[in-house]
Design a protein around this motif. Structure first.
Motif, PDB file in Angstrom:
ATOM      1  N   TYR A   8       3.232   2.110  -3.455  1.00  0.00           N
ATOM      2  CA  TYR A   8       2.586   1.299  -4.485  1.00  0.00           C
ATOM      3  C   TYR A   8       2.320   2.185  -5.691  1.00  0.00           C
ATOM      4  O   TYR A   8       1.518   3.122  -5.630  1.00  0.00           O
ATOM      5  CB  TYR A   8       1.279   0.689  -3.974  1.00  0.00           C
ATOM      6  CG  TYR A   8       0.515  -0.062  -5.044  1.00  0.00           C
ATOM      7  CD1 TYR A   8       1.053  -1.209  -5.633  1.00  0.00           C
ATOM      8  CD2 TYR A   8      -0.727   0.384  -5.487  1.00  0.00           C
ATOM      9  CE1 TYR A   8       0.377  -1.888  -6.626  1.00  0.00           C
ATOM     10  CE2 TYR A   8      -1.417  -0.293  -6.479  1.00  0.00           C
ATOM     11  CZ  TYR A   8      -0.853  -1.428  -7.051  1.00  0.00           C
ATOM     12  OH  TYR A   8      -1.534  -2.104  -8.040  1.00  0.00           O
ATOM     13  N   ASN A   9       3.012   1.934  -6.773  1.00  0.00           N
ATOM     14  CA  ASN A   9       2.881   2.713  -8.011  1.00  0.00           C
ATOM     15  C   ASN A   9       3.046   4.210  -7.747  1.00  0.00           C
ATOM     16  O   ASN A   9       2.180   5.022  -8.091  1.00  0.00           O
ATOM     17  CB  ASN A   9       1.537   2.424  -8.681  1.00  0.00           C
ATOM     18  CG  ASN A   9       1.471   1.031  -9.272  1.00  0.00           C
ATOM     19  OD1 ASN A   9       2.477   0.322  -9.355  1.00  0.00           O
ATOM     20  ND2 ASN A   9       0.286   0.611  -9.692  1.00  0.00           N
ATOM     21  N   ASN A  34       8.437  -1.366  -1.442  1.00  0.00           N
ATOM     22  CA  ASN A  34       7.802  -1.426  -2.750  1.00  0.00           C
ATOM     23  C   ASN A  34       6.768  -2.536  -2.736  1.00  0.00           C
ATOM     24  O   ASN A  34       7.096  -3.718  -2.810  1.00  0.00           O
ATOM     25  CB  ASN A  34       8.854  -1.675  -3.836  1.00  0.00           C
ATOM     26  CG  ASN A  34       8.231  -1.719  -5.214  1.00  0.00           C
ATOM     27  OD1 ASN A  34       7.196  -1.102  -5.468  1.00  0.00           O
ATOM     28  ND2 ASN A  34       8.856  -2.462  -6.112  1.00  0.00           N
ATOM     29  N   ASP A  35       5.504  -2.130  -2.643  1.00  0.00           N
ATOM     30  CA  ASP A  35       4.412  -3.075  -2.385  1.00  0.00           C
ATOM     31  C   ASP A  35       3.845  -3.648  -3.682  1.00  0.00           C
ATOM     32  O   ASP A  35       2.703  -3.407  -4.050  1.00  0.00           O
ATOM     33  CB  ASP A  35       3.315  -2.368  -1.575  1.00  0.00           C
ATOM     34  CG  ASP A  35       2.232  -3.315  -1.091  1.00  0.00           C
ATOM     35  OD1 ASP A  35       2.496  -4.528  -1.042  1.00  0.00           O
ATOM     36  OD2 ASP A  35       1.135  -2.832  -0.758  1.00  0.00           O
ATOM     37  N   SER A  37       4.561  -2.967  -6.804  1.00  0.00           N
ATOM     38  CA  SER A  37       4.234  -1.961  -7.818  1.00  0.00           C
ATOM     39  C   SER A  37       4.383  -2.521  -9.223  1.00  0.00           C
ATOM     40  O   SER A  37       5.276  -3.336  -9.505  1.00  0.00           O
ATOM     41  CB  SER A  37       5.152  -0.744  -7.667  1.00  0.00           C
ATOM     42  OG  SER A  37       4.969  -0.106  -6.424  1.00  0.00           O
ATOM     43  N   ASN A  58       1.187  -6.995  -4.472  1.00  0.00           N
ATOM     44  CA  ASN A  58       0.598  -5.909  -3.705  1.00  0.00           C
ATOM     45  C   ASN A  58      -0.221  -6.468  -2.556  1.00  0.00           C
ATOM     46  O   ASN A  58      -1.226  -7.140  -2.752  1.00  0.00           O
ATOM     47  CB  ASN A  58      -0.280  -5.046  -4.612  1.00  0.00           C
ATOM     48  CG  ASN A  58      -1.017  -3.961  -3.861  1.00  0.00           C
ATOM     49  OD1 ASN A  58      -2.239  -3.900  -3.864  1.00  0.00           O
ATOM     50  ND2 ASN A  58      -0.278  -3.099  -3.190  1.00  0.00           N
TER      51      ASN A  58
END
Length: 224
Positions: A8-9, A34-35, A37, A58
């Protein structure tokens, strides 16, 4: 063998993490989750053609990890390891974790910083000591590094996580699974500091995390 990389990011860390994993542990496949992001994490995966599960929003670590375990189950992996995107986990320990799992017939192998070394005296390690004590109290099993996010699971655990949404990648689930008969082992590892970016956990969130984990292990888990 699959490395699940929730992200995440993590635009500042992800490429270095994945490229090191590919170079050091080439026998491990990987999937970046990729949660949701809002930075360039997804773009980095696309640019480098990294295998990716691209979640639209997210959902947090639990949702991301469960997505990775569903992917592992559907693709028939015998081993899945939770591997941080921020560079703290070192891929050179993955083979020793797999060897430990095979030799001991373990369901879960935790990469532990404290098999051979004592915990430092700090507020963070005080919390870890409390969780270790509570897990020992409720299960009879000593887990020296219960907050380690470097955990390897066998195919039986992969199936459990893929089909039971109540399971999360946290110490309370480790305690729950031990009580249900799972065999948990640890191997000594070294971890680095986060390579870039900022950790989600600050003082307030760390305190809330400790309260939630301890309450869950002591009380909530008995009703599952």
């Amino acid at each position: 063998m699959l490395a699940i990389i929730p992200a995440y990011n993590e635009e500042e860390c992800l490429e270095l993490t994945v490229e090191e994993l590919k170079a050091v542990a080439p026998d491990f496949d990987f999937i970046v989750v990729n949660d949701g992001s809002t930075d360039a994490t997804g773009d980095i995966c696309c640019k480098n053609k990294y295998p990716m599960l691209d979640l639209p929003v997210n959902g947090g670590l639990t949702v991301g990890f469960q997505a990775g375990m569903k992917y592992a189950a559907r693709n028939g992996y015998r081993y899945a390891v939770q591997f941080d995107a921020d560079g703290q986990h070192m891929p050179d320990v993955l083979e020793s974790m797999r060897a430990k799992m095979d030799a001991s017939n373990a369901d879960i192998v935790i990469g532990s910083r404290f098999v051979q070394f004592k915990k430092e005296h700090s507020a963070r390690m005080f919390g870890s000591r409390i969780i270790t004590f509570i897990i020992k109290l409720t299960t009879g099993k000593r887990v020296s590094d219960p907050t380690s996010g470097l955990r390897m699971y066998n195919c039986r655990m992969i199936e459990l996580f893929a089909h039971d949404s109540s399971l999360n990648p946290e110490p309370e689930t480790i305690a729950h699974l031990i009580r249900k008969g799972a065999k948990v082992e640890e191997v000594q590892v070294t971890m680095r500091e986060r390579q870039a970016g900022e950790s989600y956990l600050n003082l307030k969130r760390s305190a809330a995390y400790m309260i939630r984990v301890c309450t869950s292990i002591l009380f909530v888990q008995w009703f599952r």
